[in-house]
Motif scaffolding. Structure first.
Motif, mmCIF file in Angstrom:
data_model
loop_
_atom_site.group_PDB
_atom_site.id
_atom_site.type_symbol
_atom_site.label_atom_id
_atom_site.label_comp_id
_atom_site.label_asym_id
_atom_site.label_seq_id
_atom_site.Cartn_x
_atom_site.Cartn_y
_atom_site.Cartn_z
ATOM 1 N N TYR A 47 0.784 -1.344 0.051
ATOM 2 C CA TYR A 47 0.174 -0.080 0.155
ATOM 3 C C TYR A 47 0.943 1.410 -0.171
ATOM 4 N N ARG B 118 -9.157 10.115 4.497
ATOM 5 C CA ARG B 118 -8.607 8.675 4.373
ATOM 6 C C ARG B 118 -9.671 8.310 3.004
ATOM 7 N N ARG C 195 -7.960 7.278 -0.412
ATOM 8 C CA ARG C 195 -8.040 6.165 -1.196
ATOM 9 C C ARG C 195 -8.633 6.186 -2.563
ATOM 10 N N GLU D 213 -13.330 -10.503 2.604
ATOM 11 C CA GLU D 213 -12.519 -9.073 2.770
ATOM 12 C C GLU D 213 -13.101 -7.945 2.159
ATOM 13 N N HIS E 95 -13.998 -4.709 4.628
ATOM 14 C CA HIS E 95 -13.455 -3.254 4.521
ATOM 15 C C HIS E 95 -14.368 -2.102 4.276
ATOM 16 N N TYR F 74 -15.544 1.250 6.518
ATOM 17 C CA TYR F 74 -15.660 2.475 6.179
ATOM 18 C C TYR F 74 -16.973 3.160 6.626
ATOM 19 N N MET G 25 -16.971 3.623 10.583
ATOM 20 C CA MET G 25 -15.944 4.576 10.973
ATOM 21 C C MET G 25 -16.647 5.997 10.703
ATOM 22 N N ILE H 142 -12.913 -5.690 13.883
ATOM 23 C CA ILE H 142 -11.471 -5.660 14.165
ATOM 24 C C ILE H 142 -10.859 -7.082 14.383
ATOM 25 N N HIS I 121 -11.030 -8.910 11.228
ATOM 26 C CA HIS I 121 -9.983 -8.341 10.179
ATOM 27 C C HIS I 121 -8.617 -8.846 10.625
ATOM 28 N N VAL I 122 -8.266 -8.842 11.957
ATOM 29 C CA VAL I 122 -7.088 -9.580 12.569
ATOM 30 C C VAL I 122 -6.710 -11.027 12.273
ATOM 31 N N ILE J 235 0.926 -11.060 5.161
ATOM 32 C CA ILE J 235 0.246 -9.789 4.615
ATOM 33 C C ILE J 235 0.699 -8.595 5.188
ATOM 34 N N MET K 275 0.928 -3.495 4.414
ATOM 35 C CA MET K 275 0.420 -2.178 5.103
ATOM 36 C C MET K 275 1.490 -1.639 6.106
#
Ligand code: HEM
Ligand code: HEM
Length: 186
Positions: free
Chosen positions: A7, A56, A60, A82, A86, A90, A93, A148, A151-152, A166, A170
């Motif tokens: 990224y 952000r 993006r 995935e 993501h 957004y 957030m 979260i 995601h982790v 991966i 990032m």
């Protein structure tokens, strides 16, 4: 054309800054019952988060041609999950600070950011709305926490089951290889 394998710096810096700010504000949020004095700090960080998320998003879109391809093949369940995670990130957030802002207005207060400025009131004072928005703010915060975790777990699963690391994609400070974004097409 070189393959893009990580990224861009601006994307990764915003990712980690927001990961810290959001996690920190989740913890502060859950402490508010015992520490009323933290509420101004919580609101201020939350408003800053809202501003950073808007930056952000714009960044993006600006960087869309310079992002690495997903590690999951298009059409697979992993790719679907995935993408969904993501997108939901957004949405949450943006929704969480907006709900906090509206809850504050409904409780009859102005949402201010570190005493520098106050945001305009989005809704009038209302006890019922204040209660409802407080519940939605709390519920969406739990949703973010679950996301979260997912995601982790996804990143760890790649490491454990596919022996694929991966994380460096990032990281802003890992060494730039020949496939780095510096060679990406403009
Ligand atoms: C953007 C990141 C934010 C996160 C992650 C977050 C998270 C949280 C959490 C976890 C709680 C505790 C909820 C519970 O007790 O179950 C909380 C409460 C609260 N938050 Fe936020 N928040 C954010 C932004 C904001 C903003 C921008 C405001 C207002 C300007 C705000 C105002 C409040 C208020 C007033 C409470 C107390 C709610 C109540 O007692 O009903 N928050 N927040
Ligand atoms: C509040 C916490 C977090 C949020 C909201 C978040 C959000 C995101 C989003 C939306 C993306 C997609 C790229 C983008 O649009 O920027 C992403 C990618 C990524 N995140 Fe997070 N993240 C969080 C925490 C973490 C943590 C704790 C880790 C460490 C394990 C992590 C590691 C990564 C990695 C390695 C990628 C790149 C995935 C790929 O290779 O495509 N994130 N994150």
């Amino acid at each position: 054309m070189e393959k893009i394998s990580r990224y861009p710096l601006s994307v990764s810096l915003l990712h980690w800054l927001l990961a810290v700010a959001l996690t920190g504000n989740l913890v502060i949020g859950w402490m508010l019952d015992d520490r009323e004095d933290l509420v101004t700090l919580h609101k201020s960080i939350g408003i800053a988060v809202l501003g950073l998320v808007l930056i952000r998003l714009v960044n993006r879109v600006r960087m869309r041609g310079r992002l690495p391809k997903s590690v999951n093949k298009v059409g697979t369940p992993a790719h679907f999950v995935e993408t969904a995670v993501h997108r939901l990130f957004y949405i949450l957030m943006l929704a969480i600070p907006l709900l906090g802002w509206m809850k504050t207005n409904a409780a009859g207060h102005a949402a201010s950011c570190f005493g520098l400025f106050s945001l305009p009131a989005l809704i009038p004072r209302s006890r019922e709305l204040s209660h409802l928005l407080g519940q939605l703010h709390s519920l969406t915060a739990y949703g973010l926490t679950a996301l979260i975790g997912l995601h982790v777990a996804g990143i760890l699963a790649h490491r454990v089951f596919k022996t694929q690391n991966i994380l460096p994609r990032m990281l802003p400070l890992s060494p730039r290889g020949s496939n780095s974004q510096a060679h990406a097409p403009e």
